[in-house]
Design a protein around this motif. Structure first.
Motif, mmCIF file in Angstrom:
data_model
loop_
_atom_site.group_PDB
_atom_site.id
_atom_site.type_symbol
_atom_site.label_atom_id
_atom_site.label_comp_id
_atom_site.label_asym_id
_atom_site.label_seq_id
_atom_site.Cartn_x
_atom_site.Cartn_y
_atom_site.Cartn_z
ATOM 1 N N ARG A 146 0.838 -1.207 0.000
ATOM 2 C CA ARG A 146 0.000 0.000 0.000
ATOM 3 C C ARG A 146 0.875 1.260 0.000
ATOM 4 O O ARG A 146 0.603 2.214 -0.733
ATOM 5 C CB ARG A 146 -0.921 -0.024 1.225
ATOM 6 N N LEU A 147 1.927 1.254 0.810
ATOM 7 C CA LEU A 147 2.841 2.405 0.826
ATOM 8 C C LEU A 147 3.536 2.576 -0.520
ATOM 9 O O LEU A 147 3.738 3.696 -0.994
ATOM 10 C CB LEU A 147 3.876 2.240 1.941
ATOM 11 N N ARG A 148 3.915 1.458 -1.137
ATOM 12 C CA ARG A 148 4.539 1.515 -2.451
ATOM 13 C C ARG A 148 3.575 2.118 -3.476
ATOM 14 O O ARG A 148 3.980 2.896 -4.337
ATOM 15 C CB ARG A 148 4.956 0.103 -2.871
ATOM 16 N N ALA A 149 2.297 1.762 -3.366
ATOM 17 C CA ALA A 149 1.295 2.328 -4.276
ATOM 18 C C ALA A 149 1.186 3.838 -4.079
ATOM 19 O O ALA A 149 1.091 4.595 -5.062
ATOM 20 C CB ALA A 149 -0.056 1.667 -4.044
ATOM 21 N N LEU A 150 1.199 4.284 -2.834
ATOM 22 C CA LEU A 150 1.125 5.722 -2.570
ATOM 23 C C LEU A 150 2.351 6.453 -3.101
ATOM 24 O O LEU A 150 2.247 7.566 -3.629
ATOM 25 C CB LEU A 150 0.964 5.971 -1.068
ATOM 26 N N GLU A 151 3.530 5.834 -2.971
ATOM 27 C CA GLU A 151 4.750 6.448 -3.503
ATOM 28 C C GLU A 151 4.671 6.570 -5.024
ATOM 29 O O GLU A 151 5.070 7.584 -5.590
ATOM 30 C CB GLU A 151 5.972 5.609 -3.131
ATOM 31 N N ARG A 152 4.155 5.537 -5.676
ATOM 32 C CA ARG A 152 4.052 5.559 -7.136
ATOM 33 C C ARG A 152 3.030 6.601 -7.592
ATOM 34 O O ARG A 152 3.230 7.259 -8.599
ATOM 35 C CB ARG A 152 3.654 4.188 -7.681
ATOM 36 N N GLU A 153 1.936 6.743 -6.842
ATOM 37 C CA GLU A 153 0.957 7.785 -7.176
ATOM 38 C C GLU A 153 1.566 9.172 -7.049
ATOM 39 O O GLU A 153 1.327 10.045 -7.882
ATOM 40 C CB GLU A 153 -0.271 7.680 -6.280
ATOM 41 N N ALA A 154 2.359 9.384 -6.000
ATOM 42 C CA ALA A 154 2.991 10.685 -5.797
ATOM 43 C C ALA A 154 3.988 10.991 -6.918
ATOM 44 O O ALA A 154 4.172 12.149 -7.290
ATOM 45 C CB ALA A 154 3.696 10.727 -4.441
ATOM 46 N N ALA A 155 4.606 9.940 -7.458
ATOM 47 C CA ALA A 155 5.563 10.120 -8.549
ATOM 48 C C ALA A 155 4.872 10.120 -9.912
ATOM 49 O O ALA A 155 5.547 10.121 -10.942
ATOM 50 C CB ALA A 155 6.615 9.019 -8.503
ATOM 51 N N GLU A 156 3.538 10.108 -9.905
ATOM 52 C CA GLU A 156 2.725 10.095 -11.113
ATOM 53 C C GLU A 156 3.017 8.894 -12.004
ATOM 54 O O GLU A 156 3.006 8.977 -13.228
ATOM 55 C CB GLU A 156 2.892 11.400 -11.887
ATOM 56 N N ARG A 157 3.278 7.746 -11.370
ATOM 57 C CA ARG A 157 3.455 6.481 -12.087
ATOM 58 C C ARG A 157 2.193 5.657 -11.816
ATOM 59 O O ARG A 157 2.187 4.739 -11.024
ATOM 60 C CB ARG A 157 4.711 5.779 -11.584
ATOM 61 N N LEU A 158 1.127 6.044 -12.477
ATOM 62 C CA LEU A 158 -0.196 5.501 -12.166
ATOM 63 C C LEU A 158 -0.326 4.015 -12.477
ATOM 64 O O LEU A 158 -1.019 3.297 -11.757
ATOM 65 C CB LEU A 158 -1.264 6.305 -12.910
ATOM 66 N N GLU A 159 0.330 3.549 -13.519
ATOM 67 C CA GLU A 159 0.250 2.117 -13.843
ATOM 68 C C GLU A 159 0.894 1.285 -12.736
ATOM 69 O O GLU A 159 0.347 0.264 -12.317
ATOM 70 C CB GLU A 159 0.931 1.843 -15.182
#
Length: 89
Positions: A47-60
Motif C-alpha cells: 500500500r505504501l509503495r502504491a502511494l509512492e508511485r501515485e505521488a511520482a505520477e506512475r499511475l500504472e
C-alpha cells in the motif's frame, strides 16, 4: 570478451532479507502468528509503495501495487480461519 565466473562464496546476501537471495537456506516453518504478521506487513508495504508511485505520477505502477494488497490480506484472513491460529488468552 571473457568474464570469469564468480565463486559461489563470493555472492553474499545483503539487505534486510537474506533469505530472498538465490541459494540461501530456506526458513523453517513459521508459526501461524508469525506468518500472519508477515502477510499484514507485506500488505502495508504494498500500500505504501502504491502511494509512492501515485505521488511520482506512475499511475500504472500504483494500480499494480494497489491491486496486490487484497491478495496478501485475503491470505492473512484465510490463515486466521484455520485451526493452526489459536485464539489469544
Amino acid at each position: 570478451m571473457f568474464i570469469s565466473p564468480l565463486k559461489e562464496s563470493a555472492v553474499l546476501p545483503s539487505g534486510p532479507d537474506p533469505v530472498a537471495t538465490p541459494g540461501s537456506p530456506r526458513i523453517e516453518s513459521l508459526s501461524a502468528r508469525a506468518l500472519h504478521a508477515r502477510l499484514l506487513s507485506n500488505a502495508a508495504a504494498r500500500r505504501l509503495r502504491a502511494l509512492e508511485r501515485e505521488a511520482a505520477e506512475r499511475l500504472e505502477d500504483a494500480r499494480y501495487w494497489k491491486s496486490a494488497c487484497p491478495v496478501a490480506l485475503a491470505k492473512a484472513a484465510a490463515l486466521r480461519e484455520t485451526d493452526a491460529f489459536p485464539a489469544l488468552p
